[in-house]
Scaffold this motif. Sequence first.
Motif, PDB file in Angstrom:
ATOM      1  N   ASP A  23       0.668  -1.589   0.366  1.00 21.36           N
ATOM      2  CA  ASP A  23      -0.017   0.551   0.018  1.00 21.36           C
ATOM      3  C   ASP A  23       1.057   1.580   0.036  1.00 21.36           C
ATOM      4  OD1 ASP A  23      -2.677  -1.178   0.680  1.00 21.36           O
ATOM      5  OD2 ASP A  23      -1.561  -1.854   2.443  1.00 21.36           O
ATOM      6  N   GLY A  24       2.191   1.230  -0.165  1.00 28.03           N
ATOM      7  CA  GLY A  24       3.125   1.888   0.419  1.00 28.03           C
ATOM      8  C   GLY A  24       4.806   1.965   0.111  1.00 28.03           C
ATOM      9  N   PHE A  25       5.416   3.490   0.037  1.00 29.88           N
ATOM     10  CA  PHE A  25       6.483   2.529  -0.281  1.00 29.88           C
ATOM     11  C   PHE A  25       7.349   3.407  -0.017  1.00 29.88           C
ATOM     12  CE2 PHE A  25      10.702   1.786  -2.390  1.00 29.88           C
ATOM     13  CZ  PHE A  25      11.673   0.542  -1.679  1.00 29.88           C
ATOM     14  N   CYS A  26       8.831   3.772   1.082  1.00 32.31           N
ATOM     15  CA  CYS A  26      10.045   4.541   1.937  1.00 32.31           C
ATOM     16  C   CYS A  26      10.431   4.394   0.788  1.00 32.31           C
ATOM     17  CB  CYS A  26      10.025   4.394   3.128  1.00 32.31           C
ATOM     18  SG  CYS A  26       9.173   4.244   4.513  1.00 32.31           S
ATOM     19  N   VAL A  27      11.162   6.142   0.067  1.00 35.80           N
ATOM     20  CA  VAL A  27      12.805   6.452  -0.096  1.00 35.80           C
ATOM     21  C   VAL A  27      13.310   6.908   0.214  1.00 35.80           C
ATOM     22  CG1 VAL A  27      12.268   6.721  -2.893  1.00 35.80           C
ATOM     23  CG2 VAL A  27      10.472   5.994  -2.151  1.00 35.80           C
ATOM     24  N   PRO A  28      14.428   6.777   0.463  1.00 35.71           N
ATOM     25  CA  PRO A  28      15.484   7.430   1.299  1.00 35.71           C
ATOM     26  C   PRO A  28      16.526   7.540   0.121  1.00 35.71           C
ATOM     27  CG  PRO A  28      15.911   5.569   1.619  1.00 35.71           C
ATOM     28  CD  PRO A  28      14.132   5.249   0.976  1.00 35.71           C
ATOM     29  N   ILE A  29      17.404   8.925   0.202  1.00 34.91           N
ATOM     30  CA  ILE A  29      18.231   9.005  -0.764  1.00 34.91           C
ATOM     31  C   ILE A  29      19.576   8.154   0.211  1.00 34.91           C
ATOM     32  CG2 ILE A  29      20.341  10.399  -1.604  1.00 34.91           C
ATOM     33  CD1 ILE A  29      18.245  12.765  -1.425  1.00 34.91           C
ATOM     34  N   ALA A  30      19.772   7.285  -0.569  1.00 26.96           N
ATOM     35  CA  ALA A  30      20.542   5.792   0.508  1.00 26.96           C
ATOM     36  C   ALA A  30      21.184   5.118   0.101  1.00 26.96           C
ATOM     37  CB  ALA A  30      19.618   5.091   1.664  1.00 26.96           C
ATOM     38  N   ASP A  31      21.824   4.219   0.249  1.00 25.16           N
ATOM     39  CA  ASP A  31      22.655   3.321  -0.521  1.00 25.16           C
ATOM     40  C   ASP A  31      23.487   2.366   0.706  1.00 25.16           C
ATOM     41  OD1 ASP A  31      25.294   4.275   1.221  1.00 25.16           O
ATOM     42  OD2 ASP A  31      26.430   5.199  -0.824  1.00 25.16           O
ATOM     43  N   PRO A  32      23.311   0.829   0.258  1.00 22.87           N
ATOM     44  CA  PRO A  32      23.760   0.069   1.588  1.00 22.87           C
ATOM     45  C   PRO A  32      24.798   0.150   2.485  1.00 22.87           C
ATOM     46  CG  PRO A  32      23.590  -1.195  -0.520  1.00 22.87           C
ATOM     47  CD  PRO A  32      23.398   0.115  -1.277  1.00 22.87           C
ATOM     48  N   HIS A  33      25.579   1.403   2.396  1.00 20.92           N
ATOM     49  CA  HIS A  33      26.530   1.925   3.191  1.00 20.92           C
ATOM     50  C   HIS A  33      26.226   2.991   4.113  1.00 20.92           C
ATOM     51  CE1 HIS A  33      28.828  -1.052   0.887  1.00 20.92           C
ATOM     52  NE2 HIS A  33      28.473  -0.652  -0.507  1.00 20.92           N
ATOM     53  N   GLY A 107      -4.246  -1.945   8.204  1.00 19.01           N
ATOM     54  CA  GLY A 107      -4.291  -2.948   7.495  1.00 19.01           C
ATOM     55  C   GLY A 107      -3.049  -3.137   6.714  1.00 19.01           C
ATOM     56  N   ALA A 108      -2.647  -1.455   6.396  1.00 28.22           N
ATOM     57  CA  ALA A 108      -2.139  -1.168   5.098  1.00 28.22           C
ATOM     58  C   ALA A 108      -0.559  -1.847   5.629  1.00 28.22           C
ATOM     59  CB  ALA A 108      -1.809   0.247   5.491  1.00 28.22           C
ATOM     60  N   GLN A 109      -0.282  -2.448   4.318  1.00 29.27           N
ATOM     61  CA  GLN A 109       0.548  -2.903   4.086  1.00 29.27           C
ATOM     62  C   GLN A 109       2.151  -1.996   3.769  1.00 29.27           C
ATOM     63  OE1 GLN A 109       1.434  -6.511   4.778  1.00 29.27           O
ATOM     64  NE2 GLN A 109       0.291  -6.304   5.898  1.00 29.27           N
ATOM     65  N   ILE A 110       3.410  -1.166   4.460  1.00 33.57           N
ATOM     66  CA  ILE A 110       4.007  -0.083   3.842  1.00 33.57           C
ATOM     67  C   ILE A 110       5.568  -0.828   3.777  1.00 33.57           C
ATOM     68  CG2 ILE A 110       4.912   2.091   4.619  1.00 33.57           C
ATOM     69  CD1 ILE A 110       1.474   1.954   4.119  1.00 33.57           C
ATOM     70  N   GLY A 111       5.947  -0.813   2.731  1.00 32.37           N
ATOM     71  CA  GLY A 111       7.406  -1.506   2.451  1.00 32.37           C
ATOM     72  C   GLY A 111       8.056  -0.499   2.162  1.00 32.37           C
ATOM     73  N   LYS A 135       1.494  -1.895   8.794  1.00 37.15           N
ATOM     74  CA  LYS A 135       2.480  -2.952   9.167  1.00 37.15           C
ATOM     75  C   LYS A 135       3.854  -2.496   8.189  1.00 37.15           C
ATOM     76  CE  LYS A 135       4.243  -8.253   9.503  1.00 37.15           C
ATOM     77  NZ  LYS A 135       3.783  -8.876   9.568  1.00 37.15           N
ATOM     78  N   LEU A 136       4.933  -2.217   8.570  1.00 37.57           N
ATOM     79  CA  LEU A 136       6.223  -1.999   8.197  1.00 37.57           C
ATOM     80  C   LEU A 136       6.761  -3.372   7.158  1.00 37.57           C
ATOM     81  CD1 LEU A 136       8.102   0.206   6.852  1.00 37.57           C
ATOM     82  CD2 LEU A 136       9.512   0.184   8.782  1.00 37.57           C
ATOM     83  N   VAL A 137       6.792  -3.726   6.383  1.00 41.51           N
ATOM     84  CA  VAL A 137       7.642  -5.138   5.315  1.00 41.51           C
ATOM     85  C   VAL A 137       8.577  -4.820   4.631  1.00 41.51           C
ATOM     86  CG1 VAL A 137       5.051  -5.762   5.784  1.00 41.51           C
ATOM     87  CG2 VAL A 137       6.016  -5.430   4.284  1.00 41.51           C
TER      88      VAL A 137
END
Length: 606
Positions: A23-33, A107-111, A135-137
């Motif tokens: 139902d949603g998604f979080c978008v940061p400015i980031a890399d795996p480090h 009930g939202a599923q936030i990725g 829920k954050l998934v």
Amino acid sequence: MLMQTHEARLSALREELKKRGLDGFCVPIADPHMSEYVGEDAQRLHWLTGFGGSAGSAVVLQDKAAIFVDGRYTVQVRDQVEERLFEYRGVPKDNPADWLAENAHEGAQIGYDAWLATPGWVRTTAAALEKVGAKLVPVDGNPIDAVWQDQPAQSEAPARVHADAYAGRNAQEKRAAIADWLTQEKLDAVVISALDSVGWAFNIRGGDIAHTPVAMAFALVDQDGTAQLFIDEAKVSPELKQHLGNAVTLRPRSEFESALGAFNGKRIALDPEYGVAAIAQALEAGGAKVVETRDPTILPRAIKNEAEIDGHRDAQARDGAAVSRFLAWIEAEAPSGKIDELTAAAKLLEFRQKDAGLADTSFDTISAAAGHAALPHYKVDEDSNIPIPPSSIFLCDSGGQYFNAEGAGTTDITRTVWVGPGEPSTEMKDRFTSVLKGHIAIAQAIFPEGTTGGQLDTLARHALWQAGCDYAHGTGHGVGSALGVHEGPQRIAKTTGSQGGTMEPLVAGMICSNEPGYYKAGEYGIRIENLVLIEEREIEGADEGTWFGFENLTWVPLDRALIDTDLLSPEERDWVDHYHACCRQILSPRVDGQAADWLERHTQPL
């Protein structure tokens, strides 16, 4: 067909989320480090929204979206991001977790991408969503990558050896110290995920991120001093293999996640600021006990040794000559009104590139005319570019990465100058001189062992406060040794509890910036930035204990046209005269012609 509009990209992302049952998604400015600056392939927020700043995030739901930036980017985000697509939100007043709690339905599923989020962020956001029944998934593969059709490939730049002559300490000694720390802390191994920490611990550098000479790699260091370095094989030369030696096992970067599952029953250290949630989750899934603690390389990396300090001094002299040539050129050419911000930035790069030791700039040059100078983190591009107006203030914040026979170093300098004809206003001179007084106060500070940057910060603001003025950024950040231009843990800034480095004691060997400023929205901005080295000071008659002061490292004259000498004390005038005499001594052998004449005039006693 490539998606050209941000509306089309947002729609494509929402369709991808539907396919995944999200139902949603979080978008940061980031890399795996958790790097401050990220590669082109990791610029997902920019691709989705158009926002080009270095810090920010967005949250996308099916019916609404919001973008979150701090005060540095309040103007920029409105210029670059369409409000009909993304609500503007300012941090720290607003944050993604609270916004999600207000806008996500039960009930939202936030990725979220666990490779782009810290464990602390996950805990905070999950708790906020849990309160409203959402829920954050974690996602399996970033959904933006699935719809970003022309996403740049990851960098293939080779890793290279950072010579012991530059580093002042070989990599084996550094890893032995890490092993001793693990033994002392009763830990079995440590994950080193910050790219500059990996570069420091193994004495390697690279070209995977613009301006910061690092190689994309993860490392695991065991209690016996052996290590595994996870890096793409194409980046590794025979010279690098020989440099790393038999105690370091080279493995493909793609094997890092599976390797984290091999620590069942072990206590593994992970820095909660740089170790992403995916690392913690993989360790825990393999039966390891994750111990959140500071990366053991961070403090030793911040405390520079003599080889690093010597390399930095050499880099500063080289850089000072280039910036002086540039300011002489600005003085001669800008009053015509024919020089714009992009032309000025290109000319400065041209002067720097005359030095064969320049490997890169250390960040995108801030070339800011008139009202743009009032934006502390302004970034000029083709859309924002303006001519430098005659009879105005011009601010330039820039730096370089230098590697040459005399050493290696990272520079960062800001100079604010008056562009003629005519004279600056009384207000401009008053504000510039107040900033200068704060700069001198930091430069002359003497302080006892245990003093923090938060305790010194007021010195830089005192003169401005007396005039009812202030600035919204910190006064000083740490600087790396041929690494990141921003480096912790130390920081000179307003005290913010235990966060942000303001409570970190300052110790000899640390390098900080000294950069107070003043900004009048829409009209002009002022910042004076030098780098300084913390050193021990002998004080006659002092009480027992260790005392510190600052050695100045940056040598470029200040603009005399903006100084109101009547506002300076005799001691402050002496400081300026001494500083200018040192500039003349250090830079005179390195400049000639127009720049030499400029240097001679601008370093005369007040």
